[in-house]
Scaffold this active site. Structure first.
Site, mmCIF file in Angstrom:
data_model
loop_
_atom_site.group_PDB
_atom_site.id
_atom_site.type_symbol
_atom_site.label_atom_id
_atom_site.label_comp_id
_atom_site.label_asym_id
_atom_site.label_seq_id
_atom_site.Cartn_x
_atom_site.Cartn_y
_atom_site.Cartn_z
ATOM 1 N N CYS A 127 3.846 2.014 4.734
ATOM 2 C CA CYS A 127 3.029 0.902 5.033
ATOM 3 C C CYS A 127 1.658 1.123 5.371
ATOM 4 O O CYS A 127 0.906 0.140 5.405
ATOM 5 C CB CYS A 127 3.944 0.238 6.219
ATOM 6 S SG CYS A 127 3.904 0.983 7.615
ATOM 7 N N HIS A 128 1.214 2.488 5.634
ATOM 8 C CA HIS A 128 -0.319 2.452 5.822
ATOM 9 C C HIS A 128 -1.055 2.152 4.507
ATOM 10 O O HIS A 128 -2.243 2.100 4.694
ATOM 11 C CB HIS A 128 -0.444 3.846 6.459
ATOM 12 C CG HIS A 128 -0.173 4.930 5.627
ATOM 13 N ND1 HIS A 128 1.350 5.356 5.474
ATOM 14 C CD2 HIS A 128 -0.837 5.704 4.556
ATOM 15 C CE1 HIS A 128 1.414 6.447 4.675
ATOM 16 N NE2 HIS A 128 0.294 6.692 4.060
#
Length: 163
Positions: A127-128
């Site tokens: 998700c980064h």
């Protein structure tokens, strides 16, 4: 079934890994003061050993993707959003809008952002790699500095030659 927990020191904090023989359920990054020395020195449960090895390889730039059995807990929509995150290549980024479009609903951008924020497997489910539409480093449960650090690890700025 008994879940196991282990802690691993990383360059961005202490990884807390939870799982069982059905897969890794959670990977979160804690600040060092949140973890006791005893927890750091425990032996790694068998079901978590591959995760520890692969996480170490990732931080040492010897691994670009994870080959683990994962078992995150979430709603059907969250799981769908997290599966979409797995399609973002190492060293690349996307936007919440693009992720919403890929999931088939451009109006779901806030739901997608909320699902990403509930991702229980940071780094493994990347998700980064999701940015704001304007390219900003928006939202990351581990803190923006960690998101920036992970993106730099995956896509370092190359020094240009002067001549």
């Amino acid at each position: 079934m008994k879940t196991e927990t282990t802690y691993q020191k990383t360059p961005i904090g202490i990884a807390k890994i939870i799982g069982d023989k059905n897969g890794i359920q959670s990977l979160s990054i804690l600040d060092e003061e949140e973890v006791s020395v005893e927890n750091l020195n425990q032996s790694v449960p068998y079901c978590l050993q591959d995760c520890v090895v692969q996480l170490d390889e990732y931080f040492n730039k010897k691994r670009a993707s994870f080959n683990l059995t994962v078992n995150p807990k979430g709603t059907p929509f969250q799981i769908k959003a997290w599966r979409q995150l797995l399609k973002i290549p190492y060293g690349k980024t996307t936007t919440y809008l693009a992720q919403s479009k890929a999931l088939g609903d451009i109006k779901a951008i806030r739901a997608v952002a909320a699902a990403n924020g509930k991702n229980p497997l940071c780094i493994i489910i990347p998700c980064h790699r999701v940015m704001g539409s304007d390219g900003s480093l928006t939202g990351y449960v581990g803190g923006i500095w960690r998101k920036k650090w992970l993106l730099a690890l995956e896509n370092p700025v190359k020094q240009q030659t002067l001549f």
